[in-house]
Design an enzyme around this catalytic site. Structure first.
Site, PDB file in Angstrom:
ATOM      1  N   CYS A   4      72.747  49.017  13.197  1.00 32.51           N
ATOM      2  CA  CYS A   4      74.106  48.642  12.620  1.00 32.51           C
ATOM      3  C   CYS A   4      74.735  47.822  14.071  1.00 32.51           C
ATOM      4  CB  CYS A   4      74.823  49.696  12.185  1.00 32.51           C
ATOM      5  SG  CYS A   4      75.567  50.791  13.491  1.00 32.51           S
ATOM      6  N   CYS A  32      75.867  49.567  16.642  1.00 30.34           N
ATOM      7  CA  CYS A  32      74.890  50.315  17.853  1.00 30.34           C
ATOM      8  C   CYS A  32      74.439  49.229  18.602  1.00 30.34           C
ATOM      9  CB  CYS A  32      73.920  50.882  16.997  1.00 30.34           C
ATOM     10  SG  CYS A  32      74.258  52.651  16.581  1.00 30.34           S
ATOM     11  N   CYS A  73      71.877  52.580   9.379  1.00 28.23           N
ATOM     12  CA  CYS A  73      71.612  52.536  10.609  1.00 28.23           C
ATOM     13  C   CYS A  73      70.259  53.591  11.273  1.00 28.23           C
ATOM     14  CB  CYS A  73      72.633  52.576  11.364  1.00 28.23           C
ATOM     15  SG  CYS A  73      72.178  52.368  13.349  1.00 28.23           S
ATOM     16  N   CYS A  83      72.335  55.440  14.362  1.00 29.23           N
ATOM     17  CA  CYS A  83      73.590  56.359  14.345  1.00 29.23           C
ATOM     18  C   CYS A  83      73.719  57.070  12.912  1.00 29.23           C
ATOM     19  CB  CYS A  83      74.847  55.436  14.379  1.00 29.23           C
ATOM     20  SG  CYS A  83      75.140  54.372  13.213  1.00 29.23           S
ATOM     21  N   ASP A 132     102.099 104.493  32.070  1.00 33.77           N
ATOM     22  CA  ASP A 132     101.403 105.708  31.073  1.00 33.77           C
ATOM     23  C   ASP A 132     101.994 105.861  29.911  1.00 33.77           C
ATOM     24  OD1 ASP A 132      99.217 106.048  33.117  1.00 33.77           O
ATOM     25  OD2 ASP A 132     100.671 107.711  33.860  1.00 33.77           O
TER      26      ASP A 132
END
Length: 490
Positions: A22, A25, A84, A87, A305
């Site tokens: 794509c 990318c 794509c 991706c 305590d």
């Protein structure tokens, strides 16, 4: 919109285009780190009619044999519908404005209040494999052209996704684009199938395992087992799951404990609950609901305590609130919260309640060992005493004790001999078998054991000093001398 691509990128672009990458990318593999470029592609892709052709994303480098800009844009339009190969759709339709709306709706449903937002992204493991295959595919080309490009220079899918989406999600939520984390998790049905060839190195295909396996595998072996460039996927990633997480908020204050049958923390022995409540729970319940938090961690400067009261201006405590849906309370709201806690029980009281930073918490722990503490003990003596028998106690200064770990705490504390100092004492006569003993001691001194001697495990002890058996009937903490958190005027 001209994208920052250069003539030298041309061979890579053409190779990636024909492989089924794509547009975003392609920008990544050309090491374009201009964030706006990724967003522009998004804008031009969404509204072609308003943009004249010359303004569209230009994904061919200029040059005599490059097609015209219109061709480049059109050609990309034709290519886009395919998922794509690298991706798997994440930088295509899965990061458009409709996705930002979906993520935002998921967040709004959780009713968080926040100022700033950070997006975290989790990707399917095979993206590493596809990325590697694509890198090897253009690496050959790049090396022949003598262009220097390293795999580390390629922009990560995760980064590109955040550049495009962070602003959009923040805008949808009306927040500012770091305290609130929205996690977006992508998955893909073919992850295992895509990674399966790595099974001789790794048997589990988590993202980190795949990254490690790819570091070990040679290019030749990778190319033998996996197509280069990667094959066309049959589907894109599934729409992401969204998880919200707000960073912890820290609340501090001081507490008094007025009850001799209240433990500091829930008391469970062999899975069975002793005592119906605890200091921690009485404070935590209203705080949790005010901040709408999922949980908490409670800590304090030392502990008393179950049968010991804490008087004076109280013991410093702090709470880490986990994943609070509301992270800000103003002064008035904090005051109201403090009142709510104080009205809920007469066994405890809280003061100086405030929001603090994580760093400030360490101040409390420093005080635990270094500071002094003051106590009042009601002491019983076996031998009858007169007023003058105990006056010498007032003159004792800086008495050093050797305290072997008390028998009563041996089940949770290591056996050791600890040196502790009693800085000063004073005695107040009550009757022939009772007196009040005031003590100012180094933090961490076991007072009960100093009084009764713990079968000789604490030396010197009060039995030795008075030459009679003594025991402790009541003990109060009068002050914990830690100047944190800062006092808030009533």
């Amino acid at each position: 919109v001209m994208l920052p691509l250069k003539e030298k990128d041309k061979p890579i672009i053409q190779k990636l285009l024909s492989s089924g990458c794509c547009a975003r990318c392609i920008l990544r593999f050309c090491c374009v780190s201009v964030q706006a470029a990724y967003r522009q592609l998004h804008d031009s892709g969404n509204n072609p009619p308003e943009d004249p052709p010359s303004k569209r994303a230009k994904l061919e480098p200029s040059g005599s044999d490059a097609p015209s800009e219109e061709d480049a844009a059109v050609r990309l339009k034709d290519e886009e519908p395919r998922v794509c190969v690298v991706c798997l759709g994440i930088l295509q339709d899965l990061c458009d404005s409709s996705q930002a709306v979906k993520v935002s709706q998921a967040v709004k449903a959780e009713k968080y209040e926040f100022d700033t937002l950070v997006l975290s992204v989790s990707l399917p493991a095979q993206l590493c494999v596809r990325e590697h295959s694509c890198w090897l595919h253009v690496k050959k080309e790049v090396r022949e052209k003598g262009l220097v490009l390293d795999k580390d220079d390629v922009v990560q899918v995760k980064e590109a996704f955040k550049w495009i989406m962070q602003g959009q999600v923040a805008k949808e939520l009306g927040g500012v684009a770091s305290m609130f984390e929205v996690g977006v998790e992508f998955t893909h049905p073919d992850t295992d199938a895509d990674c399966h060839f790595l099974f001789f190195v790794q048997s589990v295909f988590t993202r980190m395992a795949v990254v490690k396996a790819l570091e070990k595998i040679s290019d030749a072996k990778f190319l033998k087992h996996y197509p280069c460039p990667p094959t066309q996927p049959t589907s894109s990633c599934c729409p992401p799951g969204v998880q919200c997480l707000h960073v912890s908020v820290f609340v501090a204050g001081r507490y008094n404990k007025f009850c001799r049958s209240l433990p500091q923390t829930p008391w469970v022995i062999d899975g069975e609950r002793r005592m119906e409540s605890s200091v921690e729970e009485l404070i935590a319940a209203p705080v949790l609901s005010a901040f709408r938090a999922d949980g908490f961690n409670f800590s304090s400067s030392g502990r008393e305590d179950v049968d010991v009261r804490t008087l004076g201006n109280g013991r410093p405590f702090a709470m880490e609130l986990l994943n609070p849906h509301k992270s800000r309370l103003n002064r008035v709201e904090m005051k109201q919260l403090q009142e709510t806690i104080n009205k809920s029980s007469d066994k405890i009281r809280v003061r100086d309640l405030q929001i603090v930073t994580r760093e400030a918490m360490s101040r409390m722990k420093e005080g635990e060992e270094e500071k002094t503490k003051s106590y009042t003990a009601l002491v019983w003596t076996q031998k009858p005493i007169q007023r003058e028998d105990i006056t010498f106690i007032d003159d004792i200064k800086d008495l050093t004790l050797d305290q072997k770990t008390p028998l009563r705490v041996l089940h949770r504390r290591a056996l050791a001999v600890r040196q502790r100092v009693i800085h000063s004492m004073n005695a107040r006569f009550v009757d022939s078998h009772h007196f009040y003993l005031g003590l100012k001691t180094q933090a961490g001194t076991y007072i009960k054991e100093f009084v009764h001697g713990d079968f000789g495990r604490t030396k010197p002890n009060l039995c030795q000093l008075l030459n009679t058996d003594t025991d402790i009937l009541e003990l109060d903490v009068e002050s914990v001398d830690v100047d944190w958190p800062p006092a808030i005027p009533e």
